[in-house]
Design an enzyme around this catalytic site. Structure first.
Site, short mmCIF file in Angstrom:
data_model
loop_
_atom_site.label_atom_id
_atom_site.label_comp_id
_atom_site.label_asym_id
_atom_site.label_seq_id
_atom_site.Cartn_x
_atom_site.Cartn_y
_atom_site.Cartn_z
N ASP A 93 103.50 40.25 -53.44
CA ASP A 93 103.89 39.41 -52.31
C ASP A 93 104.23 40.35 -51.17
OD1 ASP A 93 104.25 36.51 -51.62
OD2 ASP A 93 106.05 37.39 -50.75
N TYR A 143 96.80 41.46 -40.77
CA TYR A 143 97.29 41.94 -39.47
C TYR A 143 96.83 43.38 -39.17
CZ TYR A 143 100.34 37.85 -39.89
OH TYR A 143 100.82 36.58 -40.02
P1 ITT Z 1 98.34 35.67 -52.83
O1 ITT Z 1 99.65 34.94 -52.66
O2 ITT Z 1 97.31 34.89 -53.58
O3 ITT Z 1 98.54 37.05 -53.39
P2 ITT Z 1 98.37 35.68 -49.93
O4 ITT Z 1 97.44 36.23 -48.89
O5 ITT Z 1 98.83 34.26 -49.79
O6 ITT Z 1 97.68 35.90 -51.37
P3 ITT Z 1 101.09 36.63 -49.53
O7 ITT Z 1 101.71 35.31 -49.71
O8 ITT Z 1 101.74 37.81 -50.17
O9 ITT Z 1 99.58 36.66 -50.05
O10 ITT Z 1 100.93 36.90 -47.97
C1 ITT Z 1 100.62 38.18 -47.52
C2 ITT Z 1 100.13 38.10 -46.08
O11 ITT Z 1 100.72 39.20 -45.37
C3 ITT Z 1 98.62 38.30 -46.03
O12 ITT Z 1 97.93 37.10 -46.04
C4 ITT Z 1 98.47 39.08 -44.72
O13 ITT Z 1 98.47 38.16 -43.67
C5 ITT Z 1 99.75 39.90 -44.65
N1 ITT Z 1 99.56 41.22 -45.27
C6 ITT Z 1 100.11 41.69 -46.44
N2 ITT Z 1 99.67 42.92 -46.71
C7 ITT Z 1 98.82 43.24 -45.72
C8 ITT Z 1 98.03 44.37 -45.46
O14 ITT Z 1 97.99 45.40 -46.28
N3 ITT Z 1 97.28 44.37 -44.36
C9 ITT Z 1 97.27 43.32 -43.52
N4 ITT Z 1 97.98 42.20 -43.70
C10 ITT Z 1 98.75 42.15 -44.79
#
Ligand code: ITT
Length: 201
Positions: free
Chosen positions: A70, A154
């Site tokens: 997350d 991002y």
């Molecule tokens: P899962 O819950 O299925 O893992 P998700 O995309 O919904 O997928 P999160 O709830 O953890 O995952 O949200 C993470 C968000 O934060 C992701 O969609 C990106 O917008 C941002 N994010 C996280 N890590 C990132 C990275 O390495 N580079 C760019 N954006 C990132």
């Protein structure tokens, strides 16, 4: 021993696989099909545990290690937004581009062309009778002129500390070296090795 990833995010799967080259790493959807998991925790750690526990319970197997991620980006000048809401900043079902555009708009509303920011990753590891969470961070700044199409989310608007290019422009190896996810996964590695050894005894 299989490592099952409790994520539907293809960008995360690619980055996690690149760090666990020697292991069999399988996204949960290849076994269980697509599934929505409600992330109603108040922190990255709580949401990571919710995802890993849900997939571990759905699988109902004791020969797997489930790993979830997350993560999100925090901008102190915007009161910590979007933080744990990074994936749904522009609303439920929003895509990466919508979320990025909302963050650009929010910065512009405040009259900011750039602002310090950091990514957080909480990695949860769930196996029979075992639960762990580790964290990693990457500091830098966000800019209102996104550049490059590498990475995901991002990344085109994030410039890591010590660089003048965005993660959208930098090579994947640079992100692999610096990222919040890599740092957390390096802490997860010895835990996973211990769980693998425990399983063969
Ligand atoms: P899962 O819950 O299925 O893992 P998700 O995309 O919904 O997928 P999160 O709830 O953890 O995952 O949200 C993470 C968000 O934060 C992701 O969609 C990106 O917008 C941002 N994010 C996280 N890590 C990132 C990275 O390495 N580079 C760019 N954006 C990132």
């Amino acid at each position: 021993m299989q490592i099952i990833l409790a994520t539907s995010n293809k960008g995360k799967v690619k980055e996690i696989r690149a760090l666990f080259e020697k292991d069999e790493v399988v996204p949960f959807s290849e076994i269980l099909g697509p599934m929505e998991i409600e992330e109603n925790g108040g922190t990255f750690a709580e949401n990571a545990l919710i995802k890993a526990r849900t997939i571990f319970e759905e699988l109902g197997r004791d020969d797997v290690i489930v790993v979830s991620d997350d993560s999100g980006i925090t901008v102190p000048a915007l009161g910590g937004e979007p933080g744990i809401f990074s994936a749904r900043y522009a609303g439920e079902g929003a895509g990466d581009r919508d979320n990025l555009e909302k963050l650009v708009a929010k910065l512009k509303e405040k009259g900011l062309a750039e602002a310090p920011a950091y990514y957080t990753a909480a990695i949860a590891i769930v196996a029979p009778g075992a639960e762990y969470v580790v964290h990693g961070w990457m500091h830098g700044k966000v800019i209102t002129t996104p550049r490059g199409d590498g990475g995901f989310g991002y990344d085109p608007m994030f410039v890591p500390e010590g660089f003048d290019k965005t993660l959208g422009e930098l090579k994947p190896e640079v992100k692999k070296e610096l990222s919040h996810r890599s740092k957390a996964l390096k802490l997860a590695q010895p835990i996973i090795e211990m769980l693998k050894k425990r399983a063969v005894r």
